[in-house]
Design an enzyme around this catalytic site. Structure first.
Site, mmCIF file in Angstrom:
data_model
loop_
_atom_site.group_PDB
_atom_site.id
_atom_site.type_symbol
_atom_site.label_atom_id
_atom_site.label_comp_id
_atom_site.label_asym_id
_atom_site.label_seq_id
_atom_site.Cartn_x
_atom_site.Cartn_y
_atom_site.Cartn_z
ATOM 1 N N HIS A 71 0.839 -1.118 -0.156
ATOM 2 C CA HIS A 71 0.030 0.024 0.042
ATOM 3 C C HIS A 71 0.874 1.152 -0.114
ATOM 4 O O HIS A 71 0.468 2.271 -0.397
ATOM 5 C CB HIS A 71 -1.065 -0.050 1.052
ATOM 6 C CG HIS A 71 -0.432 0.339 2.659
ATOM 7 N ND1 HIS A 71 -0.108 -0.569 3.427
ATOM 8 C CD2 HIS A 71 -0.105 1.606 2.909
ATOM 9 C CE1 HIS A 71 0.176 0.035 4.713
ATOM 10 N NE2 HIS A 71 0.374 1.317 4.213
ATOM 11 N N ASP A 116 -0.412 -7.522 1.609
ATOM 12 C CA ASP A 116 0.204 -6.116 1.718
ATOM 13 C C ASP A 116 1.713 -6.165 1.872
ATOM 14 O O ASP A 116 2.222 -5.886 2.973
ATOM 15 C CB ASP A 116 -0.409 -5.420 2.803
ATOM 16 C CG ASP A 116 -0.093 -4.032 2.726
ATOM 17 O OD1 ASP A 116 0.345 -3.449 1.739
ATOM 18 O OD2 ASP A 116 -0.422 -3.410 3.873
ATOM 19 N N SER A 210 4.191 2.263 8.316
ATOM 20 C CA SER A 210 3.756 1.383 7.146
ATOM 21 C C SER A 210 5.018 0.926 6.593
ATOM 22 O O SER A 210 6.040 1.803 6.152
ATOM 23 C CB SER A 210 2.884 2.071 6.289
ATOM 24 O OG SER A 210 1.547 2.027 6.790
#
EC number: 3.4.21.4
Length: 256
Positions: A71, A116, A210
């Protein structure tokens, strides 16, 4: 709110329309309930940067390969990416490298956040030293309750707009997937078999971490992916399960 919050000045437009309502990618945040640390303690940690700003973390897999979250790389071109390595500070120090290419997992789904994970190949080989090292990837999941550490740079609160220069880390415990999707927590069936959960009360990864590393037993076991809020006792942090992707990582690192 969800822990995923885009650094508006950098990525809001790039990510518009690709993430489910209320689930925004965690692209520039901080460790919640953690402590300042140094790159020598986490020499595999890197900062992904665009237009001179940190927006995601990553982990050094080899001299020219970095592992991050899929992502983080939506609607981004390799030519716009830079990777800072070997520094406790995302803004300065270490060395900055251009990106040759990258590949998101073919099965990545921005609605469910399954698969992901992504592989980045940098232009020039890294010179390993005390502050720049690869980390071995897990080939099996850590046991329930195993200690893990997640590191990264980010804001001082969920949804914040400023990030500190200094690398932060927090100690967590691994939670079995079946427990993570149980009634003890609030996710239910949103937790898939490609995911791993880690938790400690009021401690967590958050926006901006992230793509960064979750490490247990000196192995990369997770890639920071998503979660509701930051440090919310009802919602553990959710990570891409590196052991599940072990073969994909090895294969893609050769191909990308």
């Amino acid at each position: 709110m969800l822990k995923f919050a885009v650094l508006l000045s950098v990525l809001a437009c790039a990510l518009a329309g690709t993430i489910p309502d209320g689930l925004l990618p965690q692209l520039d945040g901080r460790i919640v309930g953690g402590y300042e640390t140094s790159i020598d303690a986490h020499p595999y940690q890197v900062s992904l940067q665009r237009y001179g700003s940190h927006f995601c973390g990553g982990s050094i897999y080899s001299h020219d390969i970095v592992i991050t979250a899929a992502h983080c790389l939506q609607s981004i071109e390799a030519k716009d990416l830079k990777i800072r390595v070997g520094s406790t500070y995302w803004r300065s120090g270490g060395s900055v490298h251009s990106v040759r290419s990258f590949r998101n997992h073919e099965g990545y789904n921005s609605r469910t956040m399954v698969n992901d994970i992504a592989i980045i190949r940098i232009e020039s080989d890294l010179s390993f030293r005390s502050s720049i090292r690869e980390i071995r990837i897990a080939d099996s999941n850590p046991r329930e309750g195993a200690t893990a550490v997640v590191s990264g740079w980010g804001t001082t609160e969920s949804g914040g707009s400023t990030i500190p220069d200094h690398l932060l880390a927090v100690d967590l415990e691994i939670i079995d997937v079946s427990r993570c999707r149980s009634d003890e927590f609030g996710y239910g069936k949103k937790i898939k078999d490609t995911m791993l959960c880690a938790y400690a009360p009021h401690k967590d990864a958050c926006q901006g971490d992230s793509g960064g590393p979750l490490v247990s037993g000196d192995r990369l076991v997770g890639v920071v992916s998503w979660g509701y809020g930051c440090g919310d006792v009802r919602y553990p942090g959710v990570y891409a399960d590196v052991a599940h992707f072990h073969e994909w990582i090895e294969r893609t690192a050769e191909e990308v």
